[in-house]
Design an enzyme around this catalytic site. Structure first.
Site, PDB file in Angstrom:
ATOM      1  N   ASP A  70      29.431   3.816   4.573  1.00 45.83           N
ATOM      2  CA  ASP A  70      30.256   3.319   5.679  1.00 45.83           C
ATOM      3  C   ASP A  70      30.448   4.431   6.721  1.00 45.83           C
ATOM      4  O   ASP A  70      31.046   4.210   7.764  1.00 45.83           O
ATOM      5  CB  ASP A  70      31.590   2.746   5.186  1.00 45.83           C
ATOM      6  CG  ASP A  70      32.442   3.762   4.447  1.00 45.83           C
ATOM      7  OD1 ASP A  70      31.992   4.905   4.256  1.00 45.83           O
ATOM      8  OD2 ASP A  70      33.577   3.401   4.060  1.00 45.83           O
ATOM      9  N   SER A  71      29.874   5.601   6.426  1.00 44.68           N
ATOM     10  CA  SER A  71      29.761   6.638   7.451  1.00 44.68           C
ATOM     11  C   SER A  71      28.886   6.142   8.604  1.00 44.68           C
ATOM     12  O   SER A  71      28.797   6.812   9.637  1.00 44.68           O
ATOM     13  CB  SER A  71      29.176   7.917   6.854  1.00 44.68           C
ATOM     14  OG  SER A  71      27.985   7.633   6.141  1.00 44.68           O
ATOM     15  N   GLU A  73      34.343  14.379  -2.973  1.00 39.54           N
ATOM     16  CA  GLU A  73      34.296  14.859  -1.585  1.00 39.54           C
ATOM     17  C   GLU A  73      35.440  15.826  -1.313  1.00 39.54           C
ATOM     18  O   GLU A  73      36.604  15.530  -1.612  1.00 39.54           O
ATOM     19  CB  GLU A  73      34.366  13.649  -0.631  1.00 39.54           C
ATOM     20  CG  GLU A  73      34.330  14.035   0.840  1.00 39.54           C
ATOM     21  CD  GLU A  73      34.004  12.877   1.776  1.00 39.54           C
ATOM     22  OE1 GLU A  73      33.683  11.765   1.298  1.00 39.54           O
ATOM     23  OE2 GLU A  73      34.068  13.099   3.005  1.00 39.54           O
ATOM     24  N   LYS A 131      29.059   1.409  -4.067  1.00 37.56           N
ATOM     25  CA  LYS A 131      30.004   2.524  -4.205  1.00 37.56           C
ATOM     26  C   LYS A 131      31.360   2.091  -3.659  1.00 37.56           C
ATOM     27  O   LYS A 131      31.425   1.405  -2.642  1.00 37.56           O
ATOM     28  CB  LYS A 131      29.500   3.754  -3.438  1.00 37.56           C
ATOM     29  CG  LYS A 131      30.481   4.938  -3.474  1.00 37.56           C
ATOM     30  CD  LYS A 131      29.851   6.249  -3.042  1.00 37.56           C
ATOM     31  CE  LYS A 131      29.778   6.478  -1.562  1.00 37.56           C
ATOM     32  NZ  LYS A 131      31.065   6.429  -0.850  1.00 37.56           N
ATOM     33  N   ASP A 185      27.759   1.108   0.307  1.00 36.75           N
ATOM     34  CA  ASP A 185      29.198   1.369   0.299  1.00 36.75           C
ATOM     35  C   ASP A 185      29.942   0.045   0.469  1.00 36.75           C
ATOM     36  O   ASP A 185      29.552  -0.779   1.300  1.00 36.75           O
ATOM     37  CB  ASP A 185      29.569   2.260   1.496  1.00 36.75           C
ATOM     38  CG  ASP A 185      30.081   3.625   1.084  1.00 36.75           C
ATOM     39  OD1 ASP A 185      30.407   3.828  -0.105  1.00 36.75           O
ATOM     40  OD2 ASP A 185      30.159   4.503   1.971  1.00 36.75           O
ATOM     41  N   GLU A 224      35.654   3.556  -3.188  1.00 38.07           N
ATOM     42  CA  GLU A 224      36.532   4.728  -3.181  1.00 38.07           C
ATOM     43  C   GLU A 224      37.771   4.497  -4.030  1.00 38.07           C
ATOM     44  O   GLU A 224      38.334   3.405  -4.028  1.00 38.07           O
ATOM     45  CB  GLU A 224      36.968   5.051  -1.739  1.00 38.07           C
ATOM     46  CG  GLU A 224      35.816   5.470  -0.845  1.00 38.07           C
ATOM     47  CD  GLU A 224      36.265   5.873   0.561  1.00 38.07           C
ATOM     48  OE1 GLU A 224      37.496   5.936   0.816  1.00 38.07           O
ATOM     49  OE2 GLU A 224      35.389   6.132   1.392  1.00 38.07           O
TER      50      GLU A 224
HETATM   51  O1  KIV Z   1      29.751   6.999   3.699  1.00 32.81           O
HETATM   52  C1  KIV Z   1      29.227   8.043   3.261  1.00 32.81           C
HETATM   53  O2  KIV Z   1      28.287   8.611   3.859  1.00 32.81           O
HETATM   54  C2  KIV Z   1      29.729   8.602   2.018  1.00 32.81           C
HETATM   55  C3  KIV Z   1      29.133   9.882   1.536  1.00 32.81           C
HETATM   56  C4  KIV Z   1      29.476  11.019   2.427  1.00 32.81           C
HETATM   57  C5  KIV Z   1      29.470  10.149   0.133  1.00 32.81           C
HETATM   58  O3  KIV Z   1      30.577   8.013   1.418  1.00 32.81           O
HETATM   59 NA    NA Z   2      31.520   6.254   2.486  1.00 33.33          NA
END
Ligand code: KIV
Ligand code: NA
Length: 266
Positions: free
Chosen positions: A45-46, A182, A114, A84, A116
């Site tokens: 989600d980055s 992180e 993934k 994510d 959080e």
């Molecule tokens: O969204 C992302 O890129 C991340 C990584 C930095 C682990 O969650």
């Molecule tokens: Na992320």
């Protein structure tokens, strides 16, 4: 070479083999990193602050990530693709998490998801794993909670190290196949890595994690301004692309592009 799967990653930990994960959001990045042998690609989600121009990951939705996942999964022939789960798409209940994760899995958009959070996410992780969905955890600094955490801050300092370890153990027991850590102190991350059977993936978590992850635009030097301490810039694509654009514009202005070899003469 076959598709990288969960048992490969566990086996690498048992052999003490470290590996690198990268984010990817489009076809070329996925293709290039896959050919480079990166075993796991994260459609993070980055994308919020690296593709869509948001300041944080908070505004990112499932609909933002679905087309990116489609591009990455189509292009990556060997890497495991992890999607994510965006903010607000899984925290309401295990059922919501299952519905969201199922969308990514069923449409072939990812091979794992993934999410959080530590202990609090155990019911969500358990239900997803029971349903057959591999889940990667993410603890320490969790960007989706930045408004609660008060900004980009190192987590797991002092007494926080104990909580970090408890969160990691709870996620492993719930069935996670790997855990991102992180922005946590290197000694705390080392302790977690040693305590777990599943791989830890560090970003700003020191050298002792089983794997590392970076946002690819950070690694490639596309980002303007100052990068966080945990970033290492392996290329300067921002300068390279900027120069390419300037040279192209100058050639067009001077009438030297297109030349004969770029033209259809009849
Ligand atoms: O969204 C992302 O890129 C991340 C990584 C930095 C682990 O969650
Ligand atoms: Na992320």
């Amino acid at each position: 070479q076959r598709r990288v799967r969960v048992p490969h990653l566990i086996a690498m930990k048992e052999r003490g083999e470290k590996w690198a994960m990268l984010t990817a959001y489009d076809m070329y990045a996925a293709e290039i990193f896959d050919e480079a042998g990166i075993p796991v690609l994260l459609v993070g989600d980055s994308a919020g602050n690296n593709v869509y121009g948001f300041e944080t990951t908070v505004p990112v939705t499932v609909d933002h990530l679905v087309p990116l996942c489609r591009a990455v999964t189509s292009a990556a022939k060997h890497a495991m693709v992890v999607a994510d789960l965006p903010f607000g798409s899984y925290q309401a209940s295990p059922q919501q998490a299952l519905a969201t994760a199922t969308r990514f899995m069923k449409e072939g958009l990812a091979h794992a998801v993934k999410l959080e959070g530590g202990k609090a996410m155990v019911p969500e992780v358990e239900l997803l794993v029971r349903a057959g969905i591999p889940v990667m955890g993410h603890i320490g600094f969790t960007p989706q909670s930045e408004h609660v955490l008060g900004g980009y801050k190192v987590q797991g300092r002092g007494a926080g190290a104990e909580k970090l370890l408890e969160d990691a153990l709870a996620l492993e027991a719930a069935g996670c196949f790997a855990i991102v850590m992180e922005m946590v102190p290197a000694p705390a991350a080392a302790r977690v890595t040693e305590a777990l059977r599943i791989p830890t993936i560090g970003i700003g978590a020191g050298p002792d994690c089983d794997a590392q992850v970076l946002v690819w635009q950070d690694l490639a030097g596309l980002r303007g301004g100052r990068a966080p301490r945990f970033v290492k810039k392996y290329a300067d694509l921002r300068t390279a692309l900027g120069n390419a654009a300037k040279e192209y514009a100058a050639d067009v202005a001077a009438g030297t592009f297109p030349a004969q070899e770029h033209s259809f003469l009849e």
